[in-house]
Design an enzyme around this catalytic site. Structure first.
Site, PDB file in Angstrom:
ATOM      1  N   CYS A 108       0.804  -1.224   0.000  1.00  0.00           N
ATOM      2  CA  CYS A 108       0.000   0.000   0.000  1.00  0.00           C
ATOM      3  C   CYS A 108       0.840   1.279   0.000  1.00  0.00           C
ATOM      4  CB  CYS A 108      -0.969  -0.054   1.176  1.00  0.00           C
ATOM      5  SG  CYS A 108      -2.419   0.945   0.919  1.00  0.00           S
ATOM      6  N   ARG A 142     -12.226   4.771  -5.841  1.00  0.00           N
ATOM      7  CA  ARG A 142     -11.604   3.940  -4.811  1.00  0.00           C
ATOM      8  C   ARG A 142     -11.703   2.482  -5.246  1.00  0.00           C
ATOM      9  NH1 ARG A 142      -9.040   5.639  -0.797  1.00  0.00           N
ATOM     10  NH2 ARG A 142      -8.415   4.161   0.777  1.00  0.00           N
ATOM     11  N   HIS A 205      -3.796  -6.106   1.204  1.00  0.00           N
ATOM     12  CA  HIS A 205      -3.622  -6.367   2.638  1.00  0.00           C
ATOM     13  C   HIS A 205      -4.593  -7.473   2.992  1.00  0.00           C
ATOM     14  CE1 HIS A 205      -6.362  -2.816   2.419  1.00  0.00           C
ATOM     15  NE2 HIS A 205      -7.085  -3.532   3.248  1.00  0.00           N
TER      16      HIS A 205
END
Lengths: 253, 443
Positions: A108, A142, A205
């Protein structure tokens, strides 16, 4: 039902070889369960017959003399500036380690900062260290949800993505994997993450390592070969991991 | 006459329910059915009215602080001690504590209101004072749940007659406060007060993750130097079981038996609320004596909000809702796993959040000694993997909640049971449990 195959219940004897794991910026870059990657890697290192030693490196701290594996996570924008400044100081040293074959996993925020630059919505530029040949632009969409990748070296990789940055690969890096479910680096390219040397950058993640022990094994194998000249895997993949992977794959985005 | 009847019937039901080993809320259910106005009438007669405590985290401990400080000032306080903060639980408690003539032997009520059931309550009773603690968000929340919660809290504040206390450091609550101030500019009712953190603490407090602004990338709220409106009580320094409060501008050092940052911060909330209540004339019109209320606060021992207590096969069964890392950590730290059979149910439905990474931000090592009997939910295997990483023994992993509950019930029953569950898992488990035991209807 407890699979004990991938957890060493006893510490290897005192003479067991050590592997040093650098946990990069845990104070600033840990918002999506990145601690899980450290926890998971430590257990896997033990299961593969080594003694793990974790060294936390926060802004201002020096890197230890011995570095076998480097892990880094994601953070909020406020922490990213602090981290970018410190990375600039460590830039040459990290480049040297990467070129020398030290395996690294950057998730990230640190994936972005291991690239050349991050350009925000407003056109501000946050300089990265360019270990990976990628750059990232703040996007409007997003990209969020469960994601599955197909990779050459690790088989299927299963995780969760949550980012709005659009990352594009340059010629010097290859993707971490091809997206079979989800978005990936950006809405167009159909690939996720980046690799150069033994450095992996990814948005996954979840945490990524607990459900993807083959990625942990890659980091351990490269580290062991570099430091001890060889690696013979001894740990199996447990039933719980397999079941968790199956469940996660079935879940909606 | 009605009060007499309702109280008698309620008491009778309570006796019957107790004989059956039934739930604490049943008398409330019955009384509410036969006399929907009972609660409003009984609470309406209290000389100093009702104090409502709401927010997403720390309600139970903060309510306990307010109750004990007020009691130390000589007030008789009615509160929902049963751990059931649903309205019918409140009614049941009222039935239990009132005389047969339906009169509550109390000067004031301090009630914790679960944000989901608060609407039902304020339709019946308007609080005189309200404390809004926080809207705890984890950065993974993307479902508008936070906004919904903020709306509910705003409605509680708007239903309040005399005074509202809000958390200055929580942007959503500060917005509610500012709005109230703007609306009541003329009348001054309800009065608005705030509790907060000193700039030095604001920088170190875990605000980034838990008291963060609506946008995870808005770091303004974490800026230690940003100007803030005046707060009646400010938590200024934290030491080892010792803190400094700034009250009305003066610094006071006091010892605390409470553990944890949240409880310490919520102590500032309790102080601000007590000061408002006492300042309004409760307790014989004496104004709040700072020394006396601090001394009472320093005696308060921690108590975490108990989950919903049901009875199953003659033993208590506790449902503990876990929504985010902070809440899960607090739950694990607050409930002793010793002597209890534990089940964990983790769903990843839309309302729970799809992202499982939050489980990796919780330390489960406290369950090592007791182990976990059953793990269930759509993400049972993720949870099992998480527990495996902390060397916690798991007996069974069953994704289907109904199957898991049956198995858990069959294999335990000699002692109390506890189920940690996410939101949709809790709803489903309550439906299943309603088939086999007394479960209060939520809606």
């Amino acid at each position: 039902m407890q699979a004990t195959t991938d957890q060493a219940t006893t510490e290897p004897a005192g003479s067991a070889p050590e592997l040093v794991i650098v946990d990069l910026y845990p104070r600033d870059m840990n918002i999506y369960g990145d601690r899980g990657n450290v926890l998971s890697l430590v257990r896997r290192v033990r299961a593969q017959g080594f003694v793990p030693r974790v060294v936390e490196v926060n802004p201002g701290d020096p890197l230890p003399d011995d570095v076998d594996i480097v892990l880094g996570g994601g953070g909020q924008d406020s922490g990213q500036g602090r981290v970018a400044k410190d990375l600039a100081v460590k830039r040459d040293e990290i480049h040297r380690l990467a070129a020398d074959g030290v395996p690294m996993l950057m998730v990230c925020g640190l994936y972005q900062l291991f690239g050349h630059r991050f350009i925000t919505h407003t056109g501000d530029e946050l300089r990265g260290i360019g270990v990976l040949d990628v750059e990232t632009r703040g996007g409007d969409v997003r990209m969020i949800g469960n994601i599955v990748l197909d990779t050459e070296e690790f088989g299927e990789v299963i995780g969760y993505e949550n980012h709005s940055g659009n990352t594009t690969l340059g010629p010097e890096s290859r993707p971490f994997g091809r997206v079979t479910q989800g978005a990936g680096n950006n809405p167009e390219d159909g690939v996720e993450g980046a690799r150069s040397h033994h450095v992996i950058g990814t948005y996954l993640h979840g945490s990524i390592l607990p459900k993807n022990p083959r990625v942990s094994d890659f980091l351990i194998a490269r580290a062991a070969e570099r430091r001890y000249g060889e690696f013979t895997p001894v740990a199996e993949i447990g039933d719980t991991v397999t079941r968790a992977r199956e469940s996660a794959k079935r879940r909606p985005r | 006459m009605r009060d007499l009847l309702s109280a008698l019937i309620g008491k009778a039901v309570r006796q019957v329910a107790r004989l059956r080993g039934g739930g604490s809320a049943l008398p409330g259910l019955v009384v509410d059915k036969i006399d929907p106005g009972f609660l409003a009438r009984v609470l309406g007669r209290l000389p100093y009215g009702v104090v409502a405590v709401s927010g997403t985290n720390g309600k139970t401990t903060t309510t306990k602080m307010i109750v004990e400080i007020l009691e130390a000032q000589g007030l008789r306080v009615f509160t929902n001690r049963t751990g059931s903060n649903f309205s019918r639980g409140v009614i049941a408690a009222a039935v239990q504590e009132c005389t047969v003539a339906g009169k509550l032997q109390a000067d004031i009520a301090v009630l914790e209101l679960d944000e989901a059931h608060a609407m039902y309550f304020i339709d019946r009773v308007r609080p005189r004072h309200t404390l809004l603690l926080n809207v705890l968000r984890d950065q993974l929340d993307r479902f508008g749940e936070i906004d919904t919660t903020a709306q509910l809290l705003r409605r509680i504040a708007e239903a309040t007659t005399d005074g509202v206390v809000v958390n200055r450091e929580d942007p959503l609550l500060e917005a509610i406060g500012a709005r109230i101030e703007a609306e009541v500019a003329g009348s001054g009712r309800p009065e608005l007060r705030r509790f907060g953190l000193s700039p030095a603490l604001r920088a170190t407090f875990p605000s980034d993750s838990d008291f963060h602004g609506a946008a995870a990338h808005d770091s303004a709220s974490a800026d230690p130097d940003s100007d803030r409106v005046f707060a009646d009580v400010v938590l200024a320094e934290i030491g080892d079981h010792e803190v400094v409060f700034e009250i009305d501008g003066d610094r006071h050092r006091t010892s605390l038996r409470l553990e944890g940052l949240y409880n310490t911060f919520n102590a500032a909330a309790a102080l601000a609320t007590v000061r408002m209540v006492l300042g309004s004339g409760a307790g014989g019109g004496r104004s709040a004596d700072t020394g006396a209320i601090l001394s009472a606060l320093s005696e308060v021992r921690p108590a975490f909000g108990r989950g919903e207590q049901l009875q199953l096969d003659g033993h208590p069964l506790e449902l503990v809702l876990v929504k985010n890392p902070a809440g899960f950590r607090l739950g694990l730290a607050s409930f002793d796993p010793e002597g209890v059979d534990t089940m964990i149910a983790i769903n990843d439905q839309y309302a729970d959040g799809r992202d499982m990474s939050w489980l990796w931000d919780v330390d489960f090592t406290s369950l090592q000694a007791s182990g976990v009997r059953t793990v269930s939910g759509t993400r049972a295997w993720d949870m099992a993997l998480r527990l495996e990483h902390d060397d916690v023994r798991v007996d069974r992993v069953l994704e289907d909640l109904a199957t898991a509950l049956r198995s858990f019930r069959a294999e335990t029953g000699e002692r109390p049971r506890r189920i940690y569950c996410t939101y949709t898992a809790m709803l489903e488990l309550r439906r299943e449990l309603a088939e086999i035991t007394e479960v209060e209807e939520i809606w």
